[in-house]
Design a protein around this motif. Structure first.
Motif, PDB file in Angstrom:
ATOM      1  N   ALA A   1       0.779  -1.315   0.154  1.00 27.89           N
ATOM      2  CA  ALA A   1       0.056  -0.153   0.033  1.00 27.89           C
ATOM      3  C   ALA A   1       0.826   1.204  -0.007  1.00 27.89           C
ATOM      4  CB  ALA A   1      -0.842   0.005   1.236  1.00 27.89           C
ATOM      5  N   ALA A   2       1.866   1.212   0.743  1.00 25.59           N
ATOM      6  CA  ALA A   2       2.950   2.481   0.833  1.00 25.59           C
ATOM      7  C   ALA A   2       3.540   2.748  -0.414  1.00 25.59           C
ATOM      8  CB  ALA A   2       3.514   2.210   1.986  1.00 25.59           C
ATOM      9  N   TYR A   3       4.312   1.601  -0.940  1.00 23.19           N
ATOM     10  CA  TYR A   3       5.062   1.816  -2.047  1.00 23.19           C
ATOM     11  C   TYR A   3       4.275   2.004  -3.447  1.00 23.19           C
ATOM     12  CZ  TYR A   3       9.175   0.870   0.654  1.00 23.19           C
ATOM     13  OH  TYR A   3      10.036   1.187   1.637  1.00 23.19           O
ATOM     14  N   SER A   4       2.961   1.620  -3.613  1.00 25.65           N
ATOM     15  CA  SER A   4       2.255   1.723  -4.716  1.00 25.65           C
ATOM     16  C   SER A   4       1.787   3.041  -4.790  1.00 25.65           C
ATOM     17  CB  SER A   4       1.101   0.919  -4.667  1.00 25.65           C
ATOM     18  OG  SER A   4       0.100   1.421  -3.585  1.00 25.65           O
ATOM     19  N   SER A   5       1.971   4.040  -3.845  1.00 23.37           N
ATOM     20  CA  SER A   5       1.563   5.524  -3.901  1.00 23.37           C
ATOM     21  C   SER A   5       3.074   6.270  -4.138  1.00 23.37           C
ATOM     22  CB  SER A   5       0.841   5.997  -2.731  1.00 23.37           C
ATOM     23  OG  SER A   5       1.355   6.042  -1.638  1.00 23.37           O
ATOM     24  N   ALA A   6       3.976   5.714  -3.174  1.00 26.24           N
ATOM     25  CA  ALA A   6       4.971   6.604  -3.085  1.00 26.24           C
ATOM     26  C   ALA A   6       5.974   6.571  -4.322  1.00 26.24           C
ATOM     27  CB  ALA A   6       5.779   6.305  -1.869  1.00 26.24           C
ATOM     28  N   ASP A   7       5.997   5.442  -5.090  1.00 21.61           N
ATOM     29  CA  ASP A   7       6.988   5.349  -6.219  1.00 21.61           C
ATOM     30  C   ASP A   7       6.375   6.031  -7.320  1.00 21.61           C
ATOM     31  OD1 ASP A   7       4.798   3.778  -6.980  1.00 21.61           O
ATOM     32  OD2 ASP A   7       5.684   1.702  -6.831  1.00 21.61           O
ATOM     33  N   SER A   8       5.009   6.160  -7.530  1.00 19.36           N
ATOM     34  CA  SER A   8       4.398   7.100  -8.516  1.00 19.36           C
ATOM     35  C   SER A   8       4.479   8.499  -8.236  1.00 19.36           C
ATOM     36  CB  SER A   8       2.881   6.633  -8.831  1.00 19.36           C
ATOM     37  OG  SER A   8       2.056   6.941  -7.750  1.00 19.36           O
ATOM     38  N   ALA A   9       4.612   8.850  -6.789  1.00 19.23           N
ATOM     39  CA  ALA A   9       4.660  10.381  -6.395  1.00 19.23           C
ATOM     40  C   ALA A   9       6.079  10.728  -6.703  1.00 19.23           C
ATOM     41  CB  ALA A   9       4.485  10.244  -4.952  1.00 19.23           C
ATOM     42  N   LEU A  10       7.050  10.002  -6.809  1.00 14.66           N
ATOM     43  CA  LEU A  10       8.337  10.475  -7.255  1.00 14.66           C
ATOM     44  C   LEU A  10       8.722  10.368  -8.326  1.00 14.66           C
ATOM     45  CD1 LEU A  10      11.325  10.671  -5.901  1.00 14.66           C
ATOM     46  CD2 LEU A  10      11.768   8.295  -5.964  1.00 14.66           C
ATOM     47  N   THR A  11       8.061   9.535  -9.074  1.00 14.81           N
ATOM     48  CA  THR A  11       8.126   9.694 -10.608  1.00 14.81           C
ATOM     49  C   THR A  11       7.267  10.829 -10.981  1.00 14.81           C
ATOM     50  OG1 THR A  11       8.073   7.510 -10.956  1.00 14.81           O
ATOM     51  CG2 THR A  11       7.678   8.510 -12.830  1.00 14.81           C
ATOM     52  N   ALA A  12       6.334  11.314 -10.595  1.00 20.36           N
ATOM     53  CA  ALA A  12       5.343  12.315 -10.863  1.00 20.36           C
ATOM     54  C   ALA A  12       6.009  13.923 -10.482  1.00 20.36           C
ATOM     55  CB  ALA A  12       3.889  12.435 -10.127  1.00 20.36           C
ATOM     56  N   LEU A  13       6.859  13.696  -9.288  1.00 16.37           N
ATOM     57  CA  LEU A  13       7.530  14.978  -8.906  1.00 16.37           C
ATOM     58  C   LEU A  13       8.762  15.132  -9.859  1.00 16.37           C
ATOM     59  CD1 LEU A  13       7.635  14.190  -5.198  1.00 16.37           C
ATOM     60  CD2 LEU A  13       6.504  16.071  -6.206  1.00 16.37           C
ATOM     61  N   THR A  14       9.383  14.323 -10.225  1.00 15.73           N
ATOM     62  CA  THR A  14      10.503  14.216 -11.185  1.00 15.73           C
ATOM     63  C   THR A  14      10.005  14.812 -12.525  1.00 15.73           C
ATOM     64  OG1 THR A  14      11.529  12.480 -10.295  1.00 15.73           O
ATOM     65  CG2 THR A  14      12.182  12.855 -12.540  1.00 15.73           C
ATOM     66  N   THR A  15       8.747  14.310 -13.037  1.00 15.01           N
ATOM     67  CA  THR A  15       8.262  14.714 -14.335  1.00 15.01           C
ATOM     68  C   THR A  15       7.658  16.134 -14.293  1.00 15.01           C
ATOM     69  OG1 THR A  15       7.438  12.525 -14.737  1.00 15.01           O
ATOM     70  CG2 THR A  15       6.201  14.447 -15.618  1.00 15.01           C
ATOM     71  N   SER A  16       7.266  16.650 -13.334  1.00 16.99           N
ATOM     72  CA  SER A  16       6.565  17.843 -12.946  1.00 16.99           C
ATOM     73  C   SER A  16       7.748  18.916 -12.796  1.00 16.99           C
ATOM     74  CB  SER A  16       5.703  18.131 -11.891  1.00 16.99           C
ATOM     75  OG  SER A  16       5.204  19.462 -11.858  1.00 16.99           O
ATOM     76  N   PHE A  17       8.766  18.624 -12.061  1.00 20.90           N
ATOM     77  CA  PHE A  17       9.926  19.741 -11.967  1.00 20.90           C
ATOM     78  C   PHE A  17      10.630  19.709 -13.088  1.00 20.90           C
ATOM     79  CE2 PHE A  17      13.935  21.042 -10.174  1.00 20.90           C
ATOM     80  CZ  PHE A  17      13.386  22.242  -9.492  1.00 20.90           C
ATOM     81  N   SER A  18      10.815  18.460 -13.927  1.00 28.76           N
ATOM     82  CA  SER A  18      11.626  18.671 -15.100  1.00 28.76           C
ATOM     83  C   SER A  18      10.863  19.454 -16.183  1.00 28.76           C
ATOM     84  CB  SER A  18      11.942  17.146 -15.599  1.00 28.76           C
ATOM     85  OG  SER A  18      12.422  16.300 -14.753  1.00 28.76           O
ATOM     86  N   ILE A  19       9.564  19.268 -16.159  1.00 28.14           N
ATOM     87  CA  ILE A  19       8.791  19.655 -17.585  1.00 28.14           C
ATOM     88  C   ILE A  19       8.317  20.865 -17.390  1.00 28.14           C
ATOM     89  CG2 ILE A  19       6.830  19.371 -18.968  1.00 28.14           C
ATOM     90  CD1 ILE A  19       7.562  16.515 -18.876  1.00 28.14           C
ATOM     91  N   ASP A  20       7.868  21.221 -16.002  1.00 29.77           N
ATOM     92  CA  ASP A  20       7.186  22.522 -15.646  1.00 29.77           C
ATOM     93  C   ASP A  20       7.947  23.391 -15.088  1.00 29.77           C
ATOM     94  OD1 ASP A  20       4.604  21.220 -16.367  1.00 29.77           O
ATOM     95  OD2 ASP A  20       4.361  20.408 -14.370  1.00 29.77           O
ATOM     96  N   ILE A  21       8.872  23.070 -14.335  1.00 31.03           N
ATOM     97  CA  ILE A  21       9.922  24.039 -13.684  1.00 31.03           C
ATOM     98  C   ILE A  21      11.165  24.443 -14.596  1.00 31.03           C
ATOM     99  CG2 ILE A  21      11.097  24.673 -11.483  1.00 31.03           C
ATOM    100  CD1 ILE A  21       7.978  24.759 -11.381  1.00 31.03           C
ATOM    101  N   LEU A  22      11.603  23.359 -14.832  1.00 32.57           N
ATOM    102  CA  LEU A  22      12.882  23.546 -15.515  1.00 32.57           C
ATOM    103  C   LEU A  22      12.854  23.484 -17.569  1.00 32.57           C
ATOM    104  CD1 LEU A  22      15.330  21.457 -13.681  1.00 32.57           C
ATOM    105  CD2 LEU A  22      14.957  23.573 -13.273  1.00 32.57           C
TER     106      LEU A  22
END
Length: 480
Positions: free
Chosen positions: A333-354
């Motif tokens: 339960a923990a990792y199924s939400s945390a792994d996608s969160a880490l990926t989404a944070l990476t995606t958003s910061f890469s594309i939206d901020i940088l």
């Protein structure tokens, strides 16, 4: 079950996830990491999203809520259905029409760069804190169950936890997660089913009368219409549930990134339809589990309440079989939400901020993405460790939803204004509105009982979104 056996169980579990990562990670470019090459089967995405939506917070906190709140949480879940309908019929068609990698690029097209960066920034804050809440809860349980006994400090537990997530997501991101989340959802649901089976047996129930026992109990009271000032009043929770679903799924890069890996809009909509049905049923099952655990603890004089209820009973009272499945379910339960969160944070910061897609070549994009992935792993570690000193005794899920009301409110206001009006705004003033709205919401919320005799609860999200919407009206451009 001794410490060595628990460690071997955890390592075996992650061995399976890393194996999945190996087979899905043969193409490791940004298209695979961000979009899954647009090849994900809709039914796999739908099933995996169940685990990502529930998380370790639901696994621990929802059962622990029953004693104090009965089945009132189901009012929120019923509101989710309306929210998911809006996502499937309004937001998904928009995202597919614009062919988005990050859903926040819509704000740039609609309002301008400041609005775009504001929306992405609020998502990053929301998801860092939300993912950290979820992982904090699980790390805390693992600490009590295992790591304290073998002399490993809490901060070391957190580092190990985040490192394991990074290990199986760093190469192919969302392409891997679509499949690992499916496996983890399955493990979590099996764990709940096994626990219900054993607990009901201890209570002298068979499979045919579990539902009747639950429905006959005073703890299963679901609908609260008596006091509109109360935080658990039906319409307050139902409407809040609808808006929570819209913002925490439909306006959340983490959840929408999975939907956008489907081949077509039609597939993504089928995913949302079945996801809604299954998630509603699963939440009801979690509430039933909480009721059975609460009754079992009361009948046996066991001092276990709130977030401690499930862990204490699983570890000390329900036998080795339940404890093994509890551990597997909790980790899943923990990792199924945390792994996608880490990926989404990476995606958003890469594309939206940088803006790496606009500023860098293909090879440089991959290198930068990997650096950002490491950066957010470190950020999560620091935030989770800080929670150890900030969170005391309230159920984590309640804190999570209240916090989400403050950080997702501006996103709700921005998207509502963009979708339901044709006005343009003074783009440079949008960050000011987005900061002032949560501040005003907080001031109103903490004084609402004194001023109005009214508790906002989860309703704070709607207040915050409304204040943002009104603020945008004030800074709209005059039509020529």
């Amino acid at each position: 079950m001794n410490a060595t056996q628990i460690i071997l169980l955890i390592l075996s579990y992650f061995g399976v996830l890393i194996l999945i990562s190996y087979f899905t990670g043969k193409t490791s470019g940004n298209d695979a990491f961000f979009k899954g090459n647009k090849q994900s089967p809709w039914f796999v995405v739908a099933f995996g999203m169940i685990g990502a939506s529930l998380s370790g917070v639901t696994f621990i906190s929802v059962p622990g809520w029953i004693e104090a709140s009965q089945f009132s949480y189901m009012q929120v879940v019923l509101g989710y259905i309306v929210g998911y309908l809006v996502i499937g019929t309004v937001l998904l068609p928009l995202y597919y029409k614009l062919n988005l990698t990050s859903i926040y690029t819509y704000l740039e097209e609609r309002f301008g760069n400041y609005s775009y960066k504001t929306g992405a920034s609020f998502f990053l804050i929301s998801r860092v804190v939300g993912a950290s809440f979820r992982l904090f809860l699980v790390a805390n349980v693992l600490q009590v169950i295992l790591f304290d006994d073998i002399g490993i400090a809490f901060w070391q537990t957190v580092i190990i936890t985040v490192l394991l997530i990074w290990l199986y997501t760093f190469k192919s991101g969302i392409k891997t997660i679509v499949w690992t989340d499916t496996l983890q959802t399955l493990f979590m649901l099996i764990a709940v089913g096994v626990t219900i089976y054993f607990v009901s047996g201890e209570l002298g129930l068979d499979s045919g009368n579990i539902l009747g026992f639950v429905l006959d109990s005073d703890l299963s009271k679901t609908f609260f219409f008596d006091d509109f000032k109360s935080s658990n009043y039906f319409w307050k929770q139902f409407i809040s549930g609808a808006f929570i679903a819209i913002v925490m799924t439909g306006l959340d890069q983490d959840m929408m990134q999975k939907n956008l890996t489907c081949k077509t809009l039609k597939d993504a909509q089928k995913n949302m339809f079945w996801f809604t049905i299954v998630l509603t049923v699963v939440n009801f099952i979690f509430l039933c589990l909480g009721l059975l655990l609460t009754v079992y603890a009361a009948q046996n004089g066991i001092d276990a309440h709130k977030d401690d209820l499930f862990p204490i009973l699983a570890k000390n009272h329900l036998g080795i079989g339940v404890f093994v499945f509890f551990l597997i379910g909790l980790i899943a339960a923990a990792y199924s939400s945390a792994d996608s969160a880490l990926t989404a944070l990476t995606t958003s910061f890469s594309i939206d901020i940088l803006d790496i897609e606009k500023k860098l070549g293909p090879e440089a994009q991959i290198a930068k993405r990997k650096q950002i992935h490491v950066l957010f792993s470190i950020v999560l570690i620091l935030v989770i460790v800080s929670f150890k000193y900030l969170i005391k005794d309230e159920s984590v899920i309640a804190k999570l939803f209240v916090f989400a009301g403050y950080t997702y409110g501006p996103l709700l206001g921005l998207y509502a204004f963009g979708l339901f009006t044709k006005w343009q705004v003074k783009d440079k003033l949008v960050p000011v509105i987005a900061i002032l709205s949560p501040v005003l919401s907080y001031i109103i919320s903490v004084n609402s009982s004194k001023w109005f005799g009214f508790e906002f609860g989860f309703f704070i999200l709607i207040l915050n979104g409304l204040l943002t919407f009104l603020g945008l009206i004030l800074i709209r451009r005059k039509q020529h």
